[in-house]
Design an enzyme around this catalytic site. Structure first.
Site: not given
Ligand code: CP3
Length: 343
Positions: A21, A25, A34, A70, A147
């Protein structure tokens, strides 16, 4: 490229580091974009997604870029609608709880369903011009299934486990569909230019080893085997797997990602002849530099200069992390590992 050398367990001048990640943010310039666009809009625009992918590389001397996307993106093309709720995170519109809901699910096709992600990979690759490798990624079949069946975050994973125990046939059909989707998606990213791919099994740690072995490992192994044929390194990360690392290693990936609940040398003993990625507690980055330094030094001491260590956090970086601490971490990993390599 140190990262790729380490994936192949070749010696390196300093331990490579990237951060799960790393685009997100905690960076003010991410938040600036964003503020104007939703997360899904950002993912759909290759110019924006590529820009956000590159943001952390301008601040920190990271050894790899990970494509901004994502794990849930492939679901839409499969007929599984979802959205991100500000309070609850990802929400699946109609969770699959049995055979009836599965009839609406169709196979995924990366080129038809996610051409914009493939375009992002190409843009990032062009922009980096062989200076830094690009990592593509996908969720693992079980994490995606959890999910799809739970409908979002879960504490107990009761719906997916109930399906697994009570209707293994439907569970198996869903997992097979997802495994095909994951393979298609990863191969398309590799074709678009990804130098390596990571498979995120973020929620498989909710299972007893007994169930992981029967209900998850066969699909993970199948995905890894089919993707490995392309000859690029495959990283398999299971969060919360300290109690079943020897099983996780049986998936056959080139690199195994480990979280911080296990000492790196003990993890490596159980994994054997693979590269290992990890494993700093992401919350350590909220501490002072001294606390970060101590923990980095401990992890590097346990890696003991063996070829095949890739430094990372044990899970994603938190939005509350100070960017200066990320810089401190990246520099500390390079400084301390280069020193130990020269004796
Ligand atoms: O690693 C990186 O920088 C690449 C981008 C990336 C994102 N998600 C961007 C993201 C990667 C590799 C992921 C993987 C991901 N997404 C996983 C596996 C890794 C882990 O953390 O276990 C999972 C379970 C997800 C599902 C997901 N997507 C969640 C739980 C969330 C967060 C929800 C929240 O609002 O907190 C997301 C959204 C997400 N994916 C964001 C980002 C930067 C936040 C989006 C925002 O800006 O609101």
């Amino acid at each position: 490229m140190r990262f790729l050398a380490a994936c192949h367990r070749r010696p390196v001048d300093a331990t490579p580091i990237w951060i799960m990640r790393q685009a997100g943010r905690y960076l003010p310039e991410y938040r600036a974009i964003r503020d104007k666009l939703s997360f899904m809009e950002m993912c759909r625009r290759p110019d924006v997604a590529a820009e956000v992918t590159l943001q952390p590389l301008r601040h920190f001397e990271l050894d790899a870029a990970i494509v901004f996307a994502d794990i849930l993106l492939p679901l839409e093309g499969m007929g599984i609608g979802f959205h991100f709720s500000p309070e609850d995170g990802p929400v699946i519109e109609r969770p699959v709880r049995g055979a009836a809901e599965l009839t609406g699910v169709r196979p995924f096709d990366a080129r038809r369903d996610l051409p914009h992600v493939l375009e992002t990979v190409k843009l990032v690759r062009r922009e980096l011009d062989e200076r830094t490798p690009v990592i593509g990624f996908s969720g693992a079949p079980f994490t995606l299934a959890s999910y799809v069946v739970e409908g979002g975050h879960s504490r107990t994973y009761e719906h997916i486990k109930r399906l697994m125990y009570g209707d293994p046939e439907t569970y198996g059909r869903l997992m097979a569909l997802l495994a095909d989707a994951v393979v298609d998606y990863l191969l398309a990213q590799i074709e678009a230019g990804a130098h390596a791919v990571q498979v995120f099994d973020s929620w498989a740690g909710c299972l007893a080893p007994f169930d992981y072995e029967r209900f998850v490992l066969p699909y993970a192994r199948d995905v890894v085997a089919r993707v490995k044929q392309r000859g690029v390194p495959v990283i398999y990360f299971v969060n919360g797997a300290a109690g079943m690392l020897s099983l996780v290693g049986q998936a056959g990936s080139d690199v195994v990602g480990v979280d911080w609940r296990v000492e790196l040398d003990h993890a490596w003993e159980q994994l054997g002849d693979v590269a290992v990625q990890g494993n700093l507690d992401p919350v350590a980055l909220l501490g002072p530099p001294q606390a970060i330094e101590e923990r980095v030094a401990d992890i590097l001491r346990r890696a003991a200069g063996r070829p095949g260590h890739i430094f990372n956090l044990g899970h994603g970086v938190l939005p509350s992390t100070p960017p200066d601490n990320v810089k401190y971490l990246v520099d500390a990993v390079h400084r301390l590992s280069a020193k130990s390599a020269s004796g």
